[in-house]
Scaffold this active site. Structure first.
Site, short mmCIF file in Angstrom:
data_model
loop_
_atom_site.label_atom_id
_atom_site.label_comp_id
_atom_site.label_asym_id
_atom_site.label_seq_id
_atom_site.Cartn_x
_atom_site.Cartn_y
_atom_site.Cartn_z
N LEU B 210 0.82 -1.22 0.00
CA LEU B 210 0.00 0.00 0.00
C LEU B 210 0.85 1.27 0.00
CD1 LEU B 210 -3.06 -0.84 2.26
CD2 LEU B 210 -3.01 -0.47 -0.21
N CYS B 211 2.02 1.20 0.69
CA CYS B 211 2.83 2.41 0.74
C CYS B 211 3.38 2.78 -0.64
CB CYS B 211 3.96 2.28 1.77
SG CYS B 211 5.03 0.89 1.45
#
Lengths: 524, 458
Positions: B210-211
């Site tokens: 997700l980052c």
């Protein structure tokens, strides 16, 4: 391409792209004999949207055809098989021009060889040896690709015959990225210098692309190792340790990637043996009759020997890697710029060669050159001996190797037995094992003939398993639907590779082994 | 019954194989001119999936002498199916795949009877699957394969020495394709590795951290997944994303494009957006034909013994040249799915609801919200509501009592488990053993043949 076609062909456009699809839509295919093997092969190509098909078969539909051919139903009985199969195939895709010729393929081969010259590809199914050899000559003379498919009981074969097939987009699955870490060019080195590996900011440190990490560390290594990159196992291990020593934290993904990719620094600065062979092929001495492919290879050879300093043009793509977006995008631009500049040099060389051989300098498009450069490391050439040459003088050493290798013994035996069957038909005018009461006699007849085939192939004294001779007679010349669908499926996959000029087609004869599925490709 | 003489002529080629003796054949092959008809009378085949593989399988099986076939598929026909699913036409778009496929094959191959099931595989009672001699899988998802595999394995029983009882083996043939590549395999639960024994053969699906999506996008796929997974829910609070809604897809595409422009990333297209969001696997007719044909031939060999069978995993790769390889994988003897069952020691006082709780916490199982079946009797069902209500009173009763006081036995739990971060239906076989019984009883009556499940291969 129309929106509806785009949607309909979406799942295959993701494989061969609009260019591949265009090639398919231009192709005209001739099928000889439309039993289940041929019908199934053509069905898969019609679904994919080939330009036109011509179904050639001189027989009428009989009861037993309904037991193995999905294209025929009760209403087809006693009608022309070619007509019925053609009608069903047309139903599958109205964009395809479907035609049929009610004639025996053997008669066309004998009496009308010019018939074949207008096709892109001829798929010859269930053809016996004598006709096949004649067809092969006809196709080679008129530069028509030939695909041979045969189903026979639980065995069968698929093979390709043509002089030469050249592939730019071979699309291999596993290929090392073209990163040039062992010899970075000035702009790449310059960029690497703008990022300090001792950067204190942990965000930047763990988002420095591994390409930059490896260039830095390789430079350090070279400085302390007399100008040499790591080559031995021990050195490669020490090199990895050196990378590790630069990590701030054991969880830094970019450093893990650097360790995993550290071998790319040690890749020898030379072209692959396959590419070496291609640029040293005699066809590289181009003239006005040379194909565009070989003109590009001639230019490639000059490039490698001059501007490339031993390397082909840079591919220009960069795999994804842990990185800040701006680092990655800058790096990507550096790779692209170098690829474009290599391509411009190539283009100049291509135009010069074209002029030299008396062709229009602009007769090869820029996009073709660009695509060629992008795939220069993956070029592939397939050449096939005339079938007659293989049958009259097969590679005895290969045959012997296959005969004694357990993994190959069924396949090579079937290869010999299929030839024996064709001789049997020439002698008895029927397949072995068609009559229940003659099976035992047929087994010994076929065995004798097979021994003859072995002898003619230079394998005097070799024997085939009695069990397989028995199997061959048990099949009674039958075309089992599932086997036909397999053989037809393989034939259509190879047809797509030949027509789209993408991926690499079958190199030898694929012999299907329906007993334990250990099918093999024989290179004879 | 049709005129058998005429039918014999029709099936000439396959009858040669079934009526004549050979030396390279399967165990128990009894060649006879009647064999095809006998197979026709007893053999029932289930085809799971009526897509690219399923259409081919139905044709291949119908023309391999199987007159009784069922097919199950929950999907409806889409335009993008038409480049390979040859039983469907443009005017069929929107209709049930199973129904149209069954109808088309029956129209063309007289005498063949195909029963379509237009529903999810989980919608059928477990015993529905026990009616078939052989299950042929033409699927494109790991979850569905895993579910059918676990269902087939629940029918498997072991004797007192942990050897599989042959009559309880539910044979499966599984096919799969991707582009120019594919596989075909034969699964005989208890004898050859089941789907779960070799789950490592399927690489996990690509997932982006997700980052990366939120902070350091680099590829067009990162921009698309950002729009799909993060931006969508930010903007459309509570509204679920529907990948089949063209407006939703267009929105994701537009947002992905904006993001790509912001970061200087090239290459976001509508087609790529669809590919990433729907995880589209490229598919062509020829590969499906090759793999289905292999599966159908193996099915014929399994029921007739007319030749050896594939042992046990074949791969086809036509990308660079043509490579066919056969691997003989081995079973995991302690496989959770095809093994004799996970052993669970219980106190005789353990209630059914405590047992269900134990299953959710058992480190090897982690099955949530289980429904429990013992020898064909539903002890507790989570759904439908009417069954839930009927079985609810059992929850506070001791399991030992509900199982008729036996010292140990096999029990089935079906519920939800998490795989790759996704919730999936699963079915687990458990061996329950009770502690604290009076001396002597634990040695008696170990596993006995289950009466509710009739042997399926004659």
């Amino acid at each position: 391409m129309a929106a509806e076609s785009k949607t309909k062909y979406d799942r295959q456009l993701r494989i061969w792209g609009e260019q591949g699809q265009e090639a398919l839509e231009k192709a005209s295919i001739c099928l000889l004999n439309c039993g289940p093997t041929g019908s199934e092969a053509l069905k898969n190509l019609v679904l994919g949207g080939v330009g036109s098909i011509t179904v050639v078969d001189g027989t009428k539909v009989e009861k037993h055809d309904l037991g193995n051919n999905f294209m025929l139903d009760e209403a087809s009985l006693l009608q022309s098989k070619a007509k019925c199969v053609c009608a069903f195939l047309q139903e599958l895709n109205d964009a395809v021009k479907a035609k049929f010729v009610e004639a025996s393929p053997e008669a066309l081969i004998e009496g009308n060889p010019l018939f074949f010259s207008s096709f892109t590809l001829v798929i010859a199914t269930q053809l016996l040896e004598t006709s096949l050899l004649k067809l092969d000559k006809i196709c080679r003379q008129s530069n028509v690709k030939l695909l041979v498919a045969r189903s026979y009981g639980l065995t069968g074969l698929v093979r390709i015959s043509l002089k030469e097939h050249t592939v730019v987009e071979s699309k291999p699955e596993h290929f090392v990225d073209d990163l040039r870490l062992q010899s970075p060019w000035p702009e790449l080195k310059e960029f690497a210098k703008t990022i300090d590996l001792n950067e204190k900011d942990p965000i930047i440190h763990k988002h420095t692309p591994y390409v930059v990490v490896l260039i830095h560390i390789a430079e350090k290594w070279v400085d302390t190792h007399g100008g040499c990159l790591p080559t031995t196992r021990q050195e490669k291990k020490e090199f990895k340790d050196l990378i590790k020593a630069h990590m701030l934290d054991i969880d830094e993904e970019n450093y893990k990637e650097a360790i995993e990719s550290s071998y790319k620094v040690s890749i020898p600065h030379e072209i692959s043996s396959q590419l070496h062979q291609i640029i040293n092929d005699s066809a590289v001495e181009v003239n006005s009759a040379s194909s565009d492919f070989w003109i590009l290879v001639a230019a490639l050879k000059e490039f490698i020997e001059n501007e490339g300093a031993g390397e082909p043009p840079l591919e220009g793509s960069l795999p994804d890697m842990t990185s800040l977006t701006e680092f990655y995008v800058s790096l990507q631009k550096i790779y692209q710029a170098k690829a474009e500049s290599d391509c411009r040099v190539m283009e100049h060389r291509v135009r010069t060669i074209l002029k030299r051989i008396g062709r229009e300098p602009d007769s090869i498009s820029k996009s073709f050159i660009k695509n060629f450069c992008r795939n220069a490391r993956k070029l592939t050439i397939c050449r096939y001996r005339p079938i007659e040459d293989e049958l009259s003088s097969p590679s005895v050493s290969e045959l012997q190797k296959y005969m004694t290798d357990e993994e190959y013994s069924f396949s090579v035996s079937f290869y010999i037995l299929l030839r024996a069957v064709d001789r049997f038909v020439a002698n008895y005018n029927r397949f072995p094992g068609v009559f229940d009461n003659e099976i035992d006699d047929d087994i010994s007849r076929l065995k004798t003939i097979a021994v003859g085939v072995l002898g003619d192939s230079g394998l005097h004294g070799s024997t085939l398993s009695d069990d397989l001779v028995n199997e061959m007679c048990r099949f009674g010349g039958g075309e089992i639907h599932a086997v036909a669908a397999f053989i037809g499926g393989v034939a259509s996959q190879e047809a797509i590779k030949l027509i789209t000029n993408q991926f690499v087609p079958l190199s030898g004869t694929l012999v299907f082994n329906g007993i334990d599925q250990k099918s093999q490709v024989l290179a004879l | 019954m049709e005129n058998s003489f005429a039918e014999q002529g029709r099936w000439r080629d396959i009858d040669n194989l079934l009526s004549r003796p050979g030396n390279i054949v399967g165990p128990g092959f009894e060649p006879s001119p009647q064999l095809r008809q006998e197979i026709g009378e007893f053999a029932r085949v289930l085809v799971v999936g009526a897509g690219g593989l399923g259409c081919e399988l139905l044709k291949d099986l119908a023309l391999s002498g199987f007159p009784n076939i069922d097919v199950i598929d929950m999907d409806t026909i889409e335009i993008s199916n038409l480049n390979r699913q040859f039983l469907f036409r443009l005017q069929d778009v929107g209709k049930s795949k199973a129904e149209v496929a069954a109808k088309r094959v029956m129209e063309r191959v007289s005498g063949v009877n195909i029963t379509p099931h237009f529903c999810r595989i989980e919608d059928k009672e477990i015993n529905f699957y026990n009616d078939f001699n052989i299950i042929v899988l033409g699927l494109d998802s790991i979850e569905a394969r895993s579910y059918i595999n676990s269902v087939a394995c629940t029918f498997l029983e072991f004797d007192s020495e942990d050897n599989p009882i042959p009559e309880t083996i539910k044979a499966m043939v599984d096919g799969g394709t991707e582009g120019f590549k594919g596989h075909a395999r034969v699964i005989l639960p208890g004898m050859t590795p089941c789907f779960e024994c070799t789950i490592w053969l399927f690489p996990p699906q690509v997932k982006y951290p997700l980052c990366t999506l939120a902070e350091t996008p680099r590829t067009p796929a990162h921009c698309i997944e950002y729009a799909h997974l993060i931006k969508w829910s930010e903007v459309h609070s509570g509204k679920a994303f529907d990948p089949d809604d063209p407006e939703h897809m267009q929105w994701v595409y537009t947002q992905a494009l904006k993001r790509a422009e912001l970061f200087g990333i090239a290459g976001v297209t509508y087609s790529l957006t669809q590919g990433v969001v729907k995880n589209i696997i490229p598919a062509i007719a020829s590969t499906n034909a090759i793999i289905s044909a292999t599966c159908a031939l193996e099915a014929l060999k399994l029921v007739s013994g007319c030749s050896k069978t594939l042992s046990n995993y074949m791969t086809y790769n036509g990308v660079v040249g043509t490579h066919i390889k056969v691997a003989d994988f081995v079973r995991e003897t302690d496989c959770l799915v095809c093994g004799p069952g996970t052993l669970i020691d219980l106190d005789i006082s353990t209630t059914l609801s405590q047992f269900i709780e134990i299953l959710g916490q058992h480190p090897k199982l982690l099955v949530m919200k289980s429904s429990i079946t013992h020898r064909g009797t539903n002890l507790y069902m989570q759904s439908p509501p009417i069954l839930e209500e009927m079985t609810r009173p059992n929850l506070h009763l001791p399991l030992h009592e509900l199982m008729g006081g036996v010292p140990d036995d096999t029990i089935h739990a079906s519920g939800m488990a998490v795989r790759d971060g996704k919730k999936t239906s699963c079915l687990r076989k458990l061996r329950v053993k009770f502690k604290g019984l009076p001396d002597g009883t634990t040695e008696m009556g170990t596993t006995s043949v289950c009466k509710e499940l009739e042997p399926d291969l004659n």
